[in-house]
Scaffold this active site. Structure first.
Site, PDB file in Angstrom:
ATOM      1  N   CYS A 102       0.872  -1.165   0.085  1.00  0.00           N
ATOM      2  CA  CYS A 102       0.132  -0.107   0.041  1.00  0.00           C
ATOM      3  C   CYS A 102       1.002   1.076   0.000  1.00  0.00           C
ATOM      4  O   CYS A 102       0.004   2.327  -0.040  1.00  0.00           O
ATOM      5  CB  CYS A 102      -1.022  -0.011   1.327  1.00  0.00           C
ATOM      6  SG  CYS A 102      -1.629  -1.582   1.428  1.00  0.00           S
ATOM      7  N   HIS A 119      -5.768   2.106   5.604  1.00  0.00           N
ATOM      8  CA  HIS A 119      -6.448   1.288   4.715  1.00  0.00           C
ATOM      9  C   HIS A 119      -7.101   0.024   5.265  1.00  0.00           C
ATOM     10  O   HIS A 119      -6.339  -0.729   6.034  1.00  0.00           O
ATOM     11  CB  HIS A 119      -5.529   0.734   3.706  1.00  0.00           C
ATOM     12  CG  HIS A 119      -5.653  -0.331   2.640  1.00  0.00           C
ATOM     13  ND1 HIS A 119      -6.943  -0.308   2.031  1.00  0.00           N
ATOM     14  CD2 HIS A 119      -5.450  -1.245   2.377  1.00  0.00           C
ATOM     15  CE1 HIS A 119      -7.217  -1.407   1.215  1.00  0.00           C
ATOM     16  NE2 HIS A 119      -6.288  -2.191   1.375  1.00  0.00           N
ATOM     17  N   HIS A 121     -10.034  -3.324   5.011  1.00  0.00           N
ATOM     18  CA  HIS A 121     -10.743  -4.359   4.349  1.00  0.00           C
ATOM     19  C   HIS A 121     -12.401  -4.635   4.930  1.00  0.00           C
ATOM     20  O   HIS A 121     -12.791  -5.524   4.845  1.00  0.00           O
ATOM     21  CB  HIS A 121      -9.986  -5.652   4.167  1.00  0.00           C
ATOM     22  CG  HIS A 121      -8.788  -5.705   3.261  1.00  0.00           C
ATOM     23  ND1 HIS A 121      -8.129  -6.706   2.815  1.00  0.00           N
ATOM     24  CD2 HIS A 121      -8.162  -4.716   2.712  1.00  0.00           C
ATOM     25  CE1 HIS A 121      -7.379  -6.349   1.848  1.00  0.00           C
ATOM     26  NE2 HIS A 121      -7.114  -4.995   1.975  1.00  0.00           N
ATOM     27  N   GLU A 148     -26.669  11.692  11.601  1.00  0.00           N
ATOM     28  CA  GLU A 148     -25.744  12.467  12.402  1.00  0.00           C
ATOM     29  C   GLU A 148     -24.410  12.385  12.313  1.00  0.00           C
ATOM     30  O   GLU A 148     -23.640  13.496  12.530  1.00  0.00           O
ATOM     31  CB  GLU A 148     -26.261  12.369  13.818  1.00  0.00           C
ATOM     32  CG  GLU A 148     -25.525  13.043  14.977  1.00  0.00           C
ATOM     33  CD  GLU A 148     -26.125  14.615  14.943  1.00  0.00           C
ATOM     34  OE1 GLU A 148     -26.958  15.018  14.113  1.00  0.00           O
ATOM     35  OE2 GLU A 148     -25.136  15.544  15.683  1.00  0.00           O
ATOM     36  N   HIS A 204     -13.056  -4.502  -2.327  1.00  0.00           N
ATOM     37  CA  HIS A 204     -11.685  -4.645  -1.634  1.00  0.00           C
ATOM     38  C   HIS A 204     -11.593  -3.981  -0.321  1.00  0.00           C
ATOM     39  O   HIS A 204     -11.383  -4.422   0.868  1.00  0.00           O
ATOM     40  CB  HIS A 204     -10.723  -3.796  -2.788  1.00  0.00           C
ATOM     41  CG  HIS A 204      -9.167  -3.710  -2.014  1.00  0.00           C
ATOM     42  ND1 HIS A 204      -8.244  -3.581  -3.019  1.00  0.00           N
ATOM     43  CD2 HIS A 204      -8.880  -3.693  -0.955  1.00  0.00           C
ATOM     44  CE1 HIS A 204      -7.046  -3.648  -2.180  1.00  0.00           C
ATOM     45  NE2 HIS A 204      -7.297  -3.919  -1.060  1.00  0.00           N
TER      46      HIS A 204
HETATM   47  C1  LIG Z   1      -5.292 -10.315   2.184  1.00  0.00           C
HETATM   48  S1  LIG Z   1      -3.855  -9.808   1.309  1.00  0.00           S
HETATM   49  C2  LIG Z   1      -4.420  -8.016   0.964  1.00  0.00           C
HETATM   50  C3  LIG Z   1      -3.241  -7.213   0.200  1.00  0.00           C
HETATM   51  O1  LIG Z   1      -3.207  -7.753  -1.137  1.00  0.00           O
HETATM   52  C4  LIG Z   1      -3.483  -5.839   0.103  1.00  0.00           C
HETATM   53  O2  LIG Z   1      -4.709  -5.608  -0.238  1.00  0.00           O
HETATM   54  C5  LIG Z   1      -3.297  -5.136   1.622  1.00  0.00           C
HETATM   55  O3  LIG Z   1      -4.208  -4.541   2.100  1.00  0.00           O
HETATM   56  C6  LIG Z   1      -2.375  -5.542   2.380  1.00  0.00           C
HETATM   57  O4  LIG Z   1      -1.245  -5.389   1.762  1.00  0.00           O
HETATM   58  P1  LIG Z   1       0.300  -5.583   2.540  1.00  0.00           P
HETATM   59  O5  LIG Z   1       1.522  -5.489   1.500  1.00  0.00           O
HETATM   60  O6  LIG Z   1       0.287  -6.557   3.571  1.00  0.00           O
HETATM   61  O7  LIG Z   1       0.317  -4.277   3.482  1.00  0.00           O
HETATM   62 ZN   LIG Z   2      -5.758  -4.058   0.606  1.00  0.00          ZN
END
Ligand SMILES: CSC[C@@H](O)[C@@H](O)C(=O)COP(=O)(O)O
Ligand SMILES: [Zn+2]
Length: 242
Positions: A102, A119, A121, A148, A204
């Site tokens: 990232c 970041h 998920h 709100e 994602h």
């Molecule tokens: C479950 S693997 C997820 C990664 O490919 C990526 O999307 C992520 O968010 C984390 O990347 P990283 O390189 O481990 O910091």
């Molecule tokens: Zn990711």
């Protein structure tokens, strides 16, 4: 295996050694433990990065983010090139680890003046990207009003916070095969929505940034709350925008 078990460090260790709990090398592992418990960074996905003065602190790639230790943290001299990765000015590199995939996305947020970029998920973020019916492309965007918690999101830099009757808009970009390839989409979304502090990535997750770590965290929390609410509203057939 915990990354701490594998890590041997050789250079500039003092940059990640501090008694101060607010030091980025202590804060990143602490935050990632919280984010793991909130379902934001499970299965090694997601992460966070902090800029402090002329240094960027970055987590390693592909590790259990909740087990990270301060001595696993990379330090970059700021400013530094986004590409190629080999030209980046790492002044501390833990051996046997690679910096987060990232990193170029975090650097894009720091170029906007951010002090921290998160970041996640989060499943709520992912679900919202699936529920937005709009065509794929530069106009894809999540919108919601009259909630709100929208007041927890800034209108834009130096413009105060959104109000209850404002419409929160979070752009959505398409996912790519490799995390770093999201960078041009993130830049395009930032150009189209210069006031945004977050960009959703379809199927994602989300990138959220803030002027400092506390703001990035609270904005990310507000957005996650709003996304969960939006998913539940959708299930009940309730509109997001009045
Ligand atoms: C479950 S693997 C997820 C990664 O490919 C990526 O999307 C992520 O968010 C984390 O990347 P990283 O390189 O481990 O910091
Ligand atoms: Zn990711």
């Amino acid at each position: 295996m915990c990354p701490a078990d594998q890590t041997v460090t050789t250079n500039n260790d003092h940059l990640v050694q501090s008694e101060d709990p607010e030091h980025p090398a202590n804060l990143i592992p602490e935050l990632c433990r919280k984010f793991y418990n909130w379902g934001w960074v499970t299965g090694t996905g997601g992460g966070t990065s902090i800029r402090q003065g002329e240094h960027i602190f970055i987590a390693p790639s592909g590790v259990q983010k909740e087990l990270m230790q301060p001595n696993n943290i990379f330090v970059l001299q700021w400013p530094t090139p986004k590409y190629p990765a080999s030209d980046r000015n790492y002044i501390r590199k833990p051996l046997k680890l690679n910096p987060s995939a990232c990193t170029p996305l975090f650097l894009t947020a720091f170029e906007q003046g951010a002090g921290c970029c998160i970041h996640t998920h989060s499943q709520w973020a992912v679900l919202v990207t699936l529920l937005v019916e709009r065509e794929k492309g530069p106009d894809a965007c999540f919108e919601i009003s009259n909630i709100e918690q929208i007041k927890g999101i800034p209108r834009g830099k130096g413009k105060g916070m959104l109000g209850f009757f404002d419409t929160l808009k979070i752009p959505i970009i398409e996912n790519t095969a490799f995390e770093e390839d999201l960078t041009s989409g993130l830049e395009a979304a930032m150009n189209k929505y210069p006031d945004t502090y977050a960009v959703l990535v379809r199927r994602h997750g989300i990138y959220v940034w803030g002027d400092n770590t506390a703001k990035a965290k609270t904005q990310c929390e507000s957005l996650d709350y709003i996304f969960q609410l939006a998913v539940e509203m959708h299930k009940l057939g309730l509109p997001w925008v009045k």
